[in-house]
Design an enzyme around this catalytic site. Structure first.
Site, short mmCIF file in Angstrom:
data_model
loop_
_atom_site.label_atom_id
_atom_site.label_comp_id
_atom_site.label_asym_id
_atom_site.label_seq_id
_atom_site.Cartn_x
_atom_site.Cartn_y
_atom_site.Cartn_z
N GLU A 93 49.65 104.86 -14.33
CA GLU A 93 49.47 105.16 -12.90
C GLU A 93 48.81 106.53 -12.70
O GLU A 93 49.26 107.37 -11.93
CB GLU A 93 50.80 105.09 -12.15
CG GLU A 93 51.51 103.76 -12.26
CD GLU A 93 50.83 102.59 -11.55
OE1 GLU A 93 49.76 102.79 -10.94
OE2 GLU A 93 51.36 101.48 -11.60
N SER A 103 49.21 97.61 -16.61
CA SER A 103 50.36 98.14 -17.36
C SER A 103 50.62 97.33 -18.62
O SER A 103 50.94 97.89 -19.67
CB SER A 103 51.62 98.17 -16.48
OG SER A 103 51.46 99.10 -15.44
N PRO A 114 42.62 96.41 -9.69
CA PRO A 114 43.53 96.43 -8.55
C PRO A 114 44.96 96.16 -8.98
O PRO A 114 45.23 95.89 -10.16
CB PRO A 114 43.00 95.28 -7.68
CG PRO A 114 42.51 94.29 -8.69
CD PRO A 114 41.89 95.14 -9.78
#
Length: 193
Positions: free
Chosen positions: A93, A25, A19
């Site tokens: 992403e 990242s 999540p």
């Protein structure tokens, strides 16, 4: 005997997921830095929707940054990574690219590259968020991280949007990009709180 390029170079798919606020990242950046130290030719790709760090880098929620090439769709991504013989392709992403990313990544791995895809595997309303579930099924390595529930402190595998924008969970637009001002991490007990 002729050696197939895939077996000669060892294509590999790695997934970093979880999540929001789980450190995805940061983990991607750690792997990229290690590869660069080892002299590996690396391409770091981000989606142009993610403007938190500007268009030429990716950033974590804690402010760590590395240079990246921002592209707006899968075709542009494929063009960038095919310009050179990259041994490692890191995609930040990945959920912003949608399911069309799967065949591109599959082709890159078949050609011998190591591809790391990083992104959300669950939408803000708790549903699977493609293409990450598909990548998780196909990968040699999957790292699923958790965040910290902002209510109780337990492991959070979900995140919730603070304000309803009227957009569906998989309709990608700039309103999906955000941080602490837009989203909170939640455990299973508090996912609807």
């Amino acid at each position: 005997m002729t050696t197939h390029p895939t077996t000669a170079r060892g294509g590999r798919l790695e997934v970093i997921t979880g999540p929001m606020f789980s450190g995805k990242s940061e983990e991607l950046m750690r792997r990229v830095r290690r590869a660069e130290i080892a002299g590996v030719k690396v391409a770091v790709i981000s989606h142009s929707l993610d403007t938190r760090a500007g268009s030429s880098s990716i950033t974590s929620h804690i402010g760590v940054r590395i240079p990246a090439v921002a592209v707006g769709d899968v075709d542009a991504l494929a063009e960038v990574v095919r310009r050179d013989d990259f041994a490692l392709i890191a995609i930040d992403e990945a959920q912003f690219f949608g399911p069309a990313l799967v065949p591109v990544v599959t082709d890159l791995v078949a050609a011998g590259a190591t591809v790391i895809v990083e992104g959300l595997c669950v939408t803000f309303d708790g549903r699977p968020f493609e293409p990450l579930p598909t990548f998780m099924a196909l990968a040699e390595d999957v790292l699923k991280l958790t965040a910290v529930c902002t209510i109780c402190g337990r492991d959070a595998v979900f995140h919730r949007r603070l304000a309803d924008t009227g957009m569906g969970a998989t309709e990608i637009d700039p309103s999906h990009v955000g941080g602490l001002e837009s989203y909170v991490a939640r455990c299973r007990t508090h996912v609807d709180s």
